[in-house]
Write an enzyme that holds these catalytic residues in place. Structure first.
Site, short mmCIF file in Angstrom:
data_model
loop_
_atom_site.label_atom_id
_atom_site.label_comp_id
_atom_site.label_asym_id
_atom_site.label_seq_id
_atom_site.Cartn_x
_atom_site.Cartn_y
_atom_site.Cartn_z
N ALA A 1 0.84 -1.20 0.00
CA ALA A 1 0.00 0.00 0.00
C ALA A 1 0.88 1.25 0.00
CB ALA A 1 -0.93 0.00 1.21
N TYR A 2 1.89 1.26 0.85
CA TYR A 2 2.81 2.39 0.90
C TYR A 2 3.52 2.57 -0.43
CZ TYR A 2 6.66 5.33 2.61
OH TYR A 2 7.58 6.35 2.79
N THR A 3 4.03 1.46 -0.98
CA THR A 3 4.76 1.53 -2.24
C THR A 3 3.85 1.98 -3.37
OG1 THR A 3 6.31 -0.18 -1.53
CG2 THR A 3 6.08 0.16 -3.89
N SER B 1 1.20 3.83 -3.11
CA SER B 1 0.87 5.25 -2.93
C SER B 1 2.02 6.13 -3.38
CB SER B 1 0.55 5.52 -1.45
OG SER B 1 1.71 5.47 -0.63
N LYS B 2 3.25 5.70 -3.14
CA LYS B 2 4.40 6.51 -3.50
C LYS B 2 4.67 6.48 -5.01
CE LYS B 2 5.27 8.05 0.60
NZ LYS B 2 5.11 9.48 0.92
#
Length: 286
Positions: free
Chosen positions: A165-167, A169-170
């Site tokens: 999810a973090y990756t 989003s980035k």
């Protein structure tokens, strides 16, 4: 004269960490500052900034001899961000720089991740950056100038175990930046991204992140810092100070980068380029 004299900068996630460092760096170069942060715990598995943190950053900005608007706001709400920017423009008359810096980190495997984790991370990191862009773009278009700075991550270029999810989003933020550069460039607005590596900030230095990185929530700060040293090419580097990101943001905000747009600037002491190896590590015991 400061490099940002006469300018106004808006920074999301400005209460602490990288956001605070950027706000103080810009203030030291003469910019009036608008900052916001959510200032609540919510469901994120580590402590977020508080209103006391936001107040402390505002006091530091004012101590530099410039003005500051500091408000609680949720970047997932367009209305919330619009209100903060409107207040800043009413007080200062303009907004010249915007840093879409607010972000959270939350780990989960692809198959075990809940909708709440995915939606919260995407909402804060990616949707928040979009809302930030929409909040300031009309003001910058009117003035036919502006600098948009997106705090992405080295995970905007590569993947990672258990933080899809973090990756995602980035990676999305990096794409958003490129589209902003294309669409807004004709109005004299530049858009660029910073891709920091591991930074010594509260998002990284907490029990939750320590357990993910070192395997133990009880690890010392020194142990966490020591773990990072193998992730860089440059010798003697560990977690970067937030000032390293602020220095790069200052360059993007200033006239020194006036011919730069649509660019990703990596600030990671050589973590991203292969091989991920430090040829001259520090070997003292921790």
């Amino acid at each position: 004269m400061g490099r940002l004299d006469g300018r106004v900068a808006f920074i999301t996630g400005g209460a602490r960490g990288q956001g605070r460092a950027i706000a103080l760096r810009f203030a030291g170069e003469g910019a009036d500052i608008i900052i916001c942060d959510i200032c609540e715990t919510g469901s994120v598995p580590y402590p977020l900034a508080t209103e006391a943190d936001l107040k402390e950053t505002a006091e530091g900005v004012r101590a530099a001899g410039v003005r500051c608007v500091a408000e609680v706001a949720d970047v997932r709400s367009q209305e919330s961000l619009d209100a903060v920017v409107a207040q800043g423009v009413e007080e200062f008359g303009q907004v010249d720089v915007a840093c879409a810096n607010a972000g959270i980190f939350w780990t989960a495997s692809l198959c075990d991740m809940t909708d709440d984790v995915w939606e919260t991370v995407i909402g804060v990191n990616l949707t928040g950056a979009w809302h930030t862009t929409k909040a300031v773009a009309p003001h910058m278009i009117d003035r036919r100038s502006g600098s948009l700075i997106y705090t992405v991550s080295t995970n905007g270029r590569h993947g990672g175990y258990s933080y899809s999810a973090y990756t995602a989003s980035k990676h999305g933020m990096a794409g958003l930046m490129k589209c902003a550069a294309l669409e807004l460039g004709r109005h004299g607005i530049r858009a660029n991204a910073l891709l920091p590596g591991a930074v010594n900030s509260p998002m990284m230095v907490n029990a939750y992140s320590k357990e993910f990185v070192t395997g133990s929530a009880d690890s010392s700060d020194e142990r966490l810092d020591h773990q990072v040293r193998h992730n860089t090419i440059l010798p003697g580097r560990r977690m970067l100070p937030p000032s390293a990101v602020a220095d790069a943001a200052l360059w993007l905000a200033s006239d020194e980068s006036q011919h730069v747009t649509g660019t990703e600037i990596v600030v990671d002491a050589g973590h991203t380029p292969p091989p991920h190896y430090n040829g001259d590590p520090l070997d003292e015991p921790v």
